[in-house]
Design a protein around this motif. Sequence first.
Motif, short mmCIF file in Angstrom:
data_model
loop_
_atom_site.label_atom_id
_atom_site.label_comp_id
_atom_site.label_asym_id
_atom_site.label_seq_id
_atom_site.Cartn_x
_atom_site.Cartn_y
_atom_site.Cartn_z
N TYR A 1 -6.67 0.79 7.47
CA TYR A 1 -6.14 2.15 7.21
C TYR A 1 -5.16 2.28 6.02
O TYR A 1 -5.20 3.08 5.13
CB TYR A 1 -5.44 2.58 8.48
N HIS A 2 -4.09 1.33 5.98
CA HIS A 2 -3.18 1.50 4.77
C HIS A 2 -3.77 1.41 3.52
O HIS A 2 -3.96 1.95 2.43
CB HIS A 2 -2.07 0.50 4.72
N ALA A 3 -4.82 0.13 3.56
CA ALA A 3 -5.59 -0.14 2.19
C ALA A 3 -6.34 1.08 1.53
O ALA A 3 -6.43 1.47 0.58
CB ALA A 3 -5.99 -1.50 2.38
N TYR A 4 -6.99 1.49 2.66
CA TYR A 4 -7.90 2.64 2.39
C TYR A 4 -7.26 4.07 1.82
O TYR A 4 -7.56 4.41 0.63
CB TYR A 4 -8.90 2.94 3.28
N GLN A 5 -6.25 4.10 2.39
CA GLN A 5 -5.27 5.37 1.77
C GLN A 5 -4.65 5.07 0.30
O GLN A 5 -4.95 5.99 -0.26
CB GLN A 5 -4.43 5.71 2.88
N ALA A 6 -4.33 3.77 0.46
CA ALA A 6 -3.92 3.39 -1.22
C ALA A 6 -4.95 3.70 -2.08
O ALA A 6 -4.57 3.95 -3.15
CB ALA A 6 -3.42 2.08 -1.20
N VAL A 7 -6.11 3.34 -1.98
CA VAL A 7 -7.22 3.70 -2.88
C VAL A 7 -7.78 5.15 -2.79
O VAL A 7 -8.34 5.48 -3.96
CB VAL A 7 -8.36 2.92 -2.83
N LEU A 8 -7.48 5.91 -1.91
CA LEU A 8 -7.74 7.39 -2.00
C LEU A 8 -6.76 8.48 -2.35
O LEU A 8 -7.18 9.15 -3.30
CB LEU A 8 -8.43 7.75 -0.34
N LEU A 9 -5.95 8.40 -1.65
CA LEU A 9 -4.72 9.27 -1.97
C LEU A 9 -4.08 9.58 -3.20
O LEU A 9 -4.00 10.75 -3.50
CB LEU A 9 -3.57 9.08 -0.93
N PRO A 10 -4.13 8.76 -4.18
CA PRO A 10 -3.68 8.83 -5.49
C PRO A 10 -4.59 9.74 -6.22
O PRO A 10 -4.17 10.37 -7.09
CB PRO A 10 -3.65 7.47 -6.09
N ARG A 11 -5.92 9.87 -5.70
CA ARG A 11 -6.82 10.79 -6.33
C ARG A 11 -6.77 12.20 -5.91
O ARG A 11 -7.28 12.90 -6.65
CB ARG A 11 -8.09 10.53 -6.35
N LEU A 12 -5.96 12.57 -4.88
CA LEU A 12 -5.99 13.87 -4.11
C LEU A 12 -4.55 14.52 -4.37
O LEU A 12 -3.51 13.86 -4.61
CB LEU A 12 -6.24 13.69 -2.41
N ALA B 1 0.81 -1.15 -0.06
CA ALA B 1 0.05 0.04 0.14
C ALA B 1 0.86 1.20 0.05
O ALA B 1 0.61 2.09 -0.77
CB ALA B 1 -1.07 0.02 1.30
N GLU B 2 1.71 1.43 0.75
CA GLU B 2 2.88 2.38 1.03
C GLU B 2 3.54 2.60 -0.50
O GLU B 2 4.10 3.71 -0.94
CB GLU B 2 3.62 2.49 2.20
N ALA B 3 4.05 1.49 -1.02
CA ALA B 3 4.73 1.61 -2.34
C ALA B 3 3.85 2.17 -3.27
O ALA B 3 4.23 3.05 -3.99
CB ALA B 3 5.18 0.13 -2.71
N ILE B 4 2.60 1.74 -3.41
CA ILE B 4 1.66 2.28 -4.28
C ILE B 4 1.51 3.96 -4.14
O ILE B 4 1.62 4.63 -5.10
CB ILE B 4 0.31 1.65 -4.23
N LEU B 5 1.37 4.24 -3.07
CA LEU B 5 1.20 5.64 -2.54
C LEU B 5 2.31 6.53 -2.98
O LEU B 5 2.32 7.45 -3.46
CB LEU B 5 1.07 5.74 -1.04
#
Length: 403
Positions: A378-389, A315-319
């Motif tokens: 927490y980590h997985a949800y941020q991985a799908v949310l933060l790339p859009r912001l 998840a953090e690698a994706i972010l």
Amino acid sequence: MPDSWLDSDTHRAWLDAEARRLTAFASGAADPRGGFGWLTARGDLDGDRPTQTWITARMTHVFALAHLRGEPGGGALADHGLAALRGPLRDAGHGGWYAGADPADTVKAGYEHAFVVLAAASATAAGRPGAADLLAEALDVVEKRFWDPAEGRCLESWDRTWSDPEPYRGANSNMHMVEAFLAAGDVTGDPVWRQRALGIAERIVHGSAARNGWRLVEHFDAAWRPLLEYNADAPDHPFRPYGSTVGHWLEWSRLLLHLEAGMAEPPGWLLRDAVTLFDRAVEYGWRADGADGFVYTLDWSDRPVVRPRMHWVVAEAILAAAALRRRTGEARFEDWYRTWWDYAARYLLDHRAGSWHHELDAENRPARTVWAGKPDVYHAYQAVLLPRLPLAPVAAVALRAGG
């Protein structure tokens, strides 16, 4: 098709669907007795584990974000978490927050307090009742009990009465204080929190990690001297493993970019260090033992120590890849972003029971040597949310503004 998945309507729709799938699973963690409990691999509450403050705070943060995204029910679930953080998890006599609902565990740790700040900040941005008062209280506790102005970093933990600080300093808790301070600064408008976040990052990354060949040092004594052999006899500790934790290289990489984006005149080392940490994580951590995935930890010669793969690292690698792609425009970060989403889709996403497998073995099969069950999203949800912001302001403030 757009050059970047980050600009693709199809990819964004997929991220939205995955976000809803994650919150649907996570809603089962709401414990009628208060707070959010530890979920099993099937999504049931694990009755053998008492409520944990870090899980309750992280879930409160997630549901505040879900509410800001317009997900029905998110606000009520955030309120459920806030009630526990204002109630049984809070020490009404001495102040601060317990590690959890276990009456025998009265340690008050910076790790948990960082997430209380994050949860309260996100809930404040979401307009949830009582959140602003909780945020003010949490920041006051952090200011008085954890922030060390002489060192420009935070203490690790105390006993219940705040009389005996632990003679240990940790990079992990300070990293999450950086995340919390960024949220606090953007929500309250007080620039001191971003400046303190910058100071922590400068000392731990630009100072300590750089001096150690960019192998992030996790453990220190009370004088901030590195403890390179700390927990050599417990190398797979879930919070304080021996050696260097590759996922934290990636998490710090992303946080440095959030720091940079929110400053009028950021120091140039923020971007340079973010790229260096990312590149070293790919070089030494990805497929370190010949199989796809990031190993959990490395020794100081870059050899794998604990080989299981943790979902939060991917998840953090994706972010980090998404943040660097947005910041630099370089195609190589797009390539890694796609590679790691393909890996997550193949191995981590559990479409049968829900959420993501939290741990895989060295052959990428579900495992439970370090993490049993699926404690939070927490980590997985941020991985799908933060790339859009955008990289700044923090997610809750960006969503509040219509991001």
